[in-house]
Design a protein around this motif. Structure first.
Motif, PDB file in Angstrom:
ATOM      1  N   MET A 294       0.833  -1.213   0.000  1.00 35.58           N
ATOM      2  CA  MET A 294       0.000   0.000   0.000  1.00 35.58           C
ATOM      3  C   MET A 294       0.863   1.258   0.000  1.00 35.58           C
ATOM      4  O   MET A 294       0.544   2.259  -0.644  1.00 35.58           O
ATOM      5  N   LYS A 295       1.979   1.185   0.716  1.00 33.34           N
ATOM      6  CA  LYS A 295       2.886   2.329   0.774  1.00 33.34           C
ATOM      7  C   LYS A 295       3.481   2.603  -0.613  1.00 33.34           C
ATOM      8  O   LYS A 295       3.560   3.747  -1.060  1.00 33.34           O
ATOM      9  N   ASP A 296       3.896   1.523  -1.305  1.00 32.13           N
ATOM     10  CA  ASP A 296       4.420   1.667  -2.671  1.00 32.13           C
ATOM     11  C   ASP A 296       3.392   2.336  -3.581  1.00 32.13           C
ATOM     12  O   ASP A 296       3.722   3.207  -4.381  1.00 32.13           O
TER      13      ASP A 296
ATOM     14  N   MET B 130      -1.019   7.086  -6.184  1.00 33.20           N
ATOM     15  CA  MET B 130      -2.432   6.688  -6.185  1.00 33.20           C
ATOM     16  C   MET B 130      -3.204   7.505  -5.148  1.00 33.20           C
ATOM     17  O   MET B 130      -2.689   7.796  -4.067  1.00 33.20           O
ATOM     18  N   THR B 131      -4.419   7.870  -5.490  1.00 34.10           N
ATOM     19  CA  THR B 131      -5.328   8.489  -4.532  1.00 34.10           C
ATOM     20  C   THR B 131      -5.954   7.361  -3.707  1.00 34.10           C
ATOM     21  O   THR B 131      -6.461   6.409  -4.272  1.00 34.10           O
ATOM     22  N   MET B 132      -5.885   7.477  -2.384  1.00 31.04           N
ATOM     23  CA  MET B 132      -6.326   6.369  -1.544  1.00 31.04           C
ATOM     24  C   MET B 132      -7.118   6.844  -0.329  1.00 31.04           C
ATOM     25  O   MET B 132      -6.734   7.830   0.303  1.00 31.04           O
ATOM     26  N   ILE B 133      -8.184   6.116  -0.022  1.00 31.39           N
ATOM     27  CA  ILE B 133      -8.818   6.241   1.293  1.00 31.39           C
ATOM     28  C   ILE B 133      -8.638   4.885   1.955  1.00 31.39           C
ATOM     29  O   ILE B 133      -9.029   3.855   1.393  1.00 31.39           O
ATOM     30  N   CYS B 134      -8.021   4.876   3.127  1.00 32.73           N
ATOM     31  CA  CYS B 134      -7.724   3.614   3.803  1.00 32.73           C
ATOM     32  C   CYS B 134      -8.393   3.609   5.158  1.00 32.73           C
ATOM     33  O   CYS B 134      -8.057   4.424   6.028  1.00 32.73           O
ATOM     34  N   VAL B 135      -9.340   2.706   5.330  1.00 31.84           N
ATOM     35  CA  VAL B 135      -9.860   2.447   6.668  1.00 31.84           C
ATOM     36  C   VAL B 135      -8.899   1.446   7.294  1.00 31.84           C
ATOM     37  O   VAL B 135      -8.765   0.325   6.816  1.00 31.84           O
ATOM     38  N   THR B 136      -8.191   1.878   8.291  1.00 34.21           N
ATOM     39  CA  THR B 136      -7.227   1.002   8.950  1.00 34.21           C
ATOM     40  C   THR B 136      -6.882   1.570  10.313  1.00 34.21           C
ATOM     41  O   THR B 136      -6.908   2.783  10.512  1.00 34.21           O
ATOM     42  N   HIS B 137      -6.589   0.664  11.235  1.00 28.80           N
ATOM     43  CA  HIS B 137      -6.146   1.126  12.549  1.00 28.80           C
ATOM     44  C   HIS B 137      -4.643   0.999  12.694  1.00 28.80           C
ATOM     45  O   HIS B 137      -4.101   1.117  13.799  1.00 28.80           O
ATOM     46  N   GLU B 138      -3.947   0.769  11.573  1.00 27.08           N
ATOM     47  CA  GLU B 138      -2.492   0.669  11.602  1.00 27.08           C
ATOM     48  C   GLU B 138      -1.910   2.080  11.674  1.00 27.08           C
ATOM     49  O   GLU B 138      -1.682   2.732  10.654  1.00 27.08           O
ATOM     50  N   MET B 139      -1.691   2.549  12.882  1.00 26.03           N
ATOM     51  CA  MET B 139      -1.263   3.946  13.035  1.00 26.03           C
ATOM     52  C   MET B 139       0.169   4.171  12.563  1.00 26.03           C
ATOM     53  O   MET B 139       0.549   5.284  12.219  1.00 26.03           O
ATOM     54  N   GLY B 140       0.977   3.107  12.546  1.00 28.84           N
ATOM     55  CA  GLY B 140       2.324   3.227  11.975  1.00 28.84           C
ATOM     56  C   GLY B 140       2.237   3.561  10.494  1.00 28.84           C
ATOM     57  O   GLY B 140       2.959   4.436   9.996  1.00 28.84           O
ATOM     58  N   PHE B 141       1.324   2.892   9.811  1.00 29.46           N
ATOM     59  CA  PHE B 141       1.075   3.185   8.396  1.00 29.46           C
ATOM     60  C   PHE B 141       0.568   4.623   8.253  1.00 29.46           C
ATOM     61  O   PHE B 141       1.037   5.378   7.400  1.00 29.46           O
ATOM     62  N   ALA B 142      -0.375   5.005   9.101  1.00 31.05           N
ATOM     63  CA  ALA B 142      -0.925   6.363   9.043  1.00 31.05           C
ATOM     64  C   ALA B 142       0.190   7.395   9.210  1.00 31.05           C
ATOM     65  O   ALA B 142       0.298   8.359   8.453  1.00 31.05           O
ATOM     66  N   ARG B 143       1.071   7.139  10.178  1.00 31.55           N
ATOM     67  CA  ARG B 143       2.134   8.104  10.460  1.00 31.55           C
ATOM     68  C   ARG B 143       3.071   8.258   9.259  1.00 31.55           C
ATOM     69  O   ARG B 143       3.481   9.358   8.910  1.00 31.55           O
ATOM     70  N   GLU B 144       3.353   7.130   8.616  1.00 36.41           N
ATOM     71  CA  GLU B 144       4.303   7.170   7.503  1.00 36.41           C
ATOM     72  C   GLU B 144       3.694   7.654   6.193  1.00 36.41           C
ATOM     73  O   GLU B 144       4.354   8.304   5.395  1.00 36.41           O
TER      74      GLU B 144
END
Ligand code: ADP
Ligand code: MG
Length: 260
Positions: free
Chosen positions: A199-201, A207-221
């Motif tokens: 997803m990060k790649d 890419m335009t993205m809306i991500c429902v996720t509780h992965e806050m590490g991903f959110a931070r990065e």
């Protein structure tokens, strides 16, 4: 903005090109008498990454399902890449092509190989010739780093690999937006990273993205903005940093204390 004001304005694009890709305006959704989404205002910019967090039942899935018309909204408007969502069947097909969706349960066809899963919609919906669809699928499998799995069946792969196939399958339709609904929630912990890296790649590729996720590490990065929802409303909006260091609303603080 003074530090004690809660920002609930989700219409300020903060990343990507600054051009608007998705616009949700005064949108409401009911299931019978139940008011599932209440007066949602949200803009997402081209190439922006927005992470949506919030307790179970807060309306996160319903919001993104309305954006690709898996659910029909009742009031307000939704515009995706200049196309306003309406009840017109052609309009629905057009929206589905523009917005790819990746689910918690990968939803691959178990009786089809990886290659067949990825090329099915391009061949049947977009009428792409087999050779061309196969070539694109191989490129996508390289991109999600599992080219050697092309001829396997979903049941022969790990959850993380299956989810990467699901992402490749979504990309094969060349969507302008990808909506992710808790894509790592069903995975064993050791497989979460490979999917988040994919997803990060994708985000880095613009890419335009809306991500429902509780992965806050991903959110931070990766996230340009985080939107916190509760009880069908957008309660607080800010940068990932804001949510780590300075959340304002009691409901936000309580939720973060449970996931961080
Ligand atoms: P989240 O994804 O944040 O967990 P959902 O968007 O799935 O929340 O659901 C929001 C609320 O709407 C919940 O109370 C849920 O029970 C209700 N809901 C979702 N889908 C339906 C449906 N098809 N029929 C009735 N109620 C629904
Ligand atoms: Mg959900």
């Amino acid at each position: 903005m003074s530090p004690t004001t809660v920002n609930t304005d989700a219409t300020e694009i903060t990343g990507g090109t600054g051009q608007v890709m998705i616009e949700v305006e005064k949108m409401h959704k009911f299931f019978g008498d139940f008011h599932a989404l209440k007066d949602i205002d949200l803009k997402v910019g081209q190439q922006e990454v927005v992470v949506v967090i919030g307790p179970s039942g807060s309306g996160k899935s319903t919001l993104i399902r309305c954006i690709n018309r898996l659910e029909r909204h009742d009031r307000g408007k939704i515009v995706v890449d200049g196309i306003e969502l309406s009840d017109d069947v052609r309009n629905i097909q057009e929206i589905r092509r523009e917005t790819g969706m990746v689910f918690q349960s990968f939803n691959l066809f178990p009786h089809l190989t990886v290659m067949e899963n990825i090329t099915l919609a391009p061949r049947n919906v977009r009428k792409i010739p087999k050779a061309e669809a196969d070539a694109t699928a191989m490129e996508l499998l390289e991109r999600v780093k599992i080219p050697q799995q092309a001829n396997k069946y979903p049941g022969q792969m790990s959850g993380g690999q299956q989810q990467r196939v699901a992402i490749a399958r979504t990309l094969a339709m060349k969507p302008k937006v990808v909506l992710f609904d808790e894509p790592t929630s069903a995975l064993d912990p050791e497989m979460v990273k490979e999917v988040l890296d994919t997803m990060k790649d994708l985000a880095n590729d613009g890419m335009t993205m809306i991500c429902v996720t509780h992965e806050m590490g991903f959110a931070r990065e990766v996230a340009d903005r985080v939107v916190f929802m509760a009880d069908g409303e957008i309660v607080e909006v800010g940068s990932p940093e804001h949510f780590f260091t300075d959340p304002q609303e009691e409901r936000t603080k309580l939720f973060l204390s449970q996931i961080l």
